[in-house]
Design a protein around this motif. Sequence first.
Motif, mmCIF file in Angstrom:
data_model
loop_
_atom_site.group_PDB
_atom_site.id
_atom_site.type_symbol
_atom_site.label_atom_id
_atom_site.label_comp_id
_atom_site.label_asym_id
_atom_site.label_seq_id
_atom_site.Cartn_x
_atom_site.Cartn_y
_atom_site.Cartn_z
ATOM 1 N N HIS A 22 -16.644 -4.568 -3.993
ATOM 2 C CA HIS A 22 -16.795 -3.940 -2.673
ATOM 3 C C HIS A 22 -17.429 -2.552 -2.809
ATOM 4 C CE1 HIS A 22 -13.090 -6.491 -1.550
ATOM 5 N NE2 HIS A 22 -14.125 -7.037 -0.922
ATOM 6 N N ARG A 48 -9.791 -0.750 3.971
ATOM 7 C CA ARG A 48 -9.150 -1.946 3.431
ATOM 8 C C ARG A 48 -7.840 -1.670 2.715
ATOM 9 N NH1 ARG A 48 -12.907 -6.145 2.607
ATOM 10 N NH2 ARG A 48 -11.521 -6.967 1.015
ATOM 11 N N GLY A 49 -7.613 -0.415 2.335
ATOM 12 C CA GLY A 49 -6.473 -0.093 1.484
ATOM 13 C C GLY A 49 -6.909 -0.101 0.031
ATOM 14 N N TYR A 50 -6.100 0.487 -0.807
ATOM 15 C CA TYR A 50 -6.415 0.620 -2.225
ATOM 16 C C TYR A 50 -6.388 -0.741 -2.925
ATOM 17 C CZ TYR A 50 -5.570 1.839 -7.132
ATOM 18 O OH TYR A 50 -5.635 1.929 -8.502
ATOM 19 N N ARG A 51 -5.311 -1.496 -2.740
ATOM 20 C CA ARG A 51 -5.157 -2.759 -3.458
ATOM 21 C C ARG A 51 -6.169 -3.817 -3.022
ATOM 22 N NH1 ARG A 51 1.152 -3.181 -2.854
ATOM 23 N NH2 ARG A 51 0.328 -3.224 -0.771
ATOM 24 N N GLN A 52 -6.590 -3.771 -1.773
ATOM 25 C CA GLN A 52 -7.501 -4.795 -1.265
ATOM 26 C C GLN A 52 -8.972 -4.470 -1.521
ATOM 27 O OE1 GLN A 52 -6.387 -7.733 -0.090
ATOM 28 N NE2 GLN A 52 -4.380 -6.935 -0.641
ATOM 29 N N THR A 53 -9.239 -3.322 -2.095
ATOM 30 C CA THR A 53 -10.613 -2.927 -2.391
ATOM 31 C C THR A 53 -10.916 -3.237 -3.852
ATOM 32 O OG1 THR A 53 -10.528 -1.152 -0.750
ATOM 33 C CG2 THR A 53 -12.229 -0.981 -2.432
ATOM 34 N N THR A 54 -12.025 -3.912 -4.085
ATOM 35 C CA THR A 54 -12.421 -4.268 -5.446
ATOM 36 C C THR A 54 -13.634 -3.447 -5.891
ATOM 37 O OG1 THR A 54 -13.977 -5.973 -4.728
ATOM 38 C CG2 THR A 54 -11.660 -6.658 -5.016
ATOM 39 N N SER A 76 4.246 2.094 -6.747
ATOM 40 C CA SER A 76 2.857 2.221 -6.343
ATOM 41 C C SER A 76 2.130 3.259 -7.195
ATOM 42 C CB SER A 76 2.777 2.643 -4.867
ATOM 43 O OG SER A 76 1.453 2.997 -4.533
ATOM 44 N N THR A 130 -4.304 5.144 5.894
ATOM 45 C CA THR A 130 -4.250 3.856 5.207
ATOM 46 C C THR A 130 -3.415 3.930 3.934
ATOM 47 O OG1 THR A 130 -6.428 3.336 6.078
ATOM 48 C CG2 THR A 130 -5.651 1.992 4.256
ATOM 49 N N GLU A 176 0.769 2.235 1.377
ATOM 50 C CA GLU A 176 0.845 1.807 -0.014
ATOM 51 C C GLU A 176 1.573 2.829 -0.884
ATOM 52 O OE1 GLU A 176 -2.714 0.036 -1.797
ATOM 53 O OE2 GLU A 176 -3.565 -0.067 0.224
#
Length: 191
Positions: free
Chosen positions: A36, A27-33, A115, A105, A109
């Motif tokens: 998750h 998902r990428g770093y920013r899109q992972t919560t 970043s 991935t 980013e």
Amino acid sequence: MATRRAETTQESRRLLIGAATELFGERGYRQTTFEHIAARSGVSRGSIPWHFGNKEGLLAAVIEHATDTVRASFSAVPPGPAGLDRALAEVVDFTRLPSTRLFITLIAEAVEPGSPLHERYADLHRSLREQVQSWLATIELPPGIPAEHLGTILTGTVMGIHQQWRVDPESVDLDKTYATLRTLLSAGLRI
């Protein structure tokens, strides 16, 4: 009792790092919560800041784990020309690990201004180059070819092959590609 608690803590940490590695790669770093990561790992969301402080601390642990994995695989490579086949075999094996998707991935980013990944990813690249350069220092290089620059070229080549394979695995045969790289290196380095 303290021993059991320490074991549980280490197991939770291992599960969280494994889940974060997979999810950052997917998902990428920013899109992972944290939600998750908790769902994937089976460890409570509240444990994440307890173990790592914050998301950046978790990222640091993920990249440190990935770097340690690379170092461990290369520590088994014998010095000198005999190590070439083993080094390339380690690269092929490492490339095939699902967790190495993380490298592809995160690069997108990591190059963005401001970043939080930038410096950590730069450290990862430095570590990879150092591993390659340490092996190159055990062989006699042709005149005018510094280990530092050749290490950068080889690291970039391997990362590029990995990226191409991840994007289009049906078109890139890892074994044949690395066999060709081995032939080129053997001829160019006279080993």
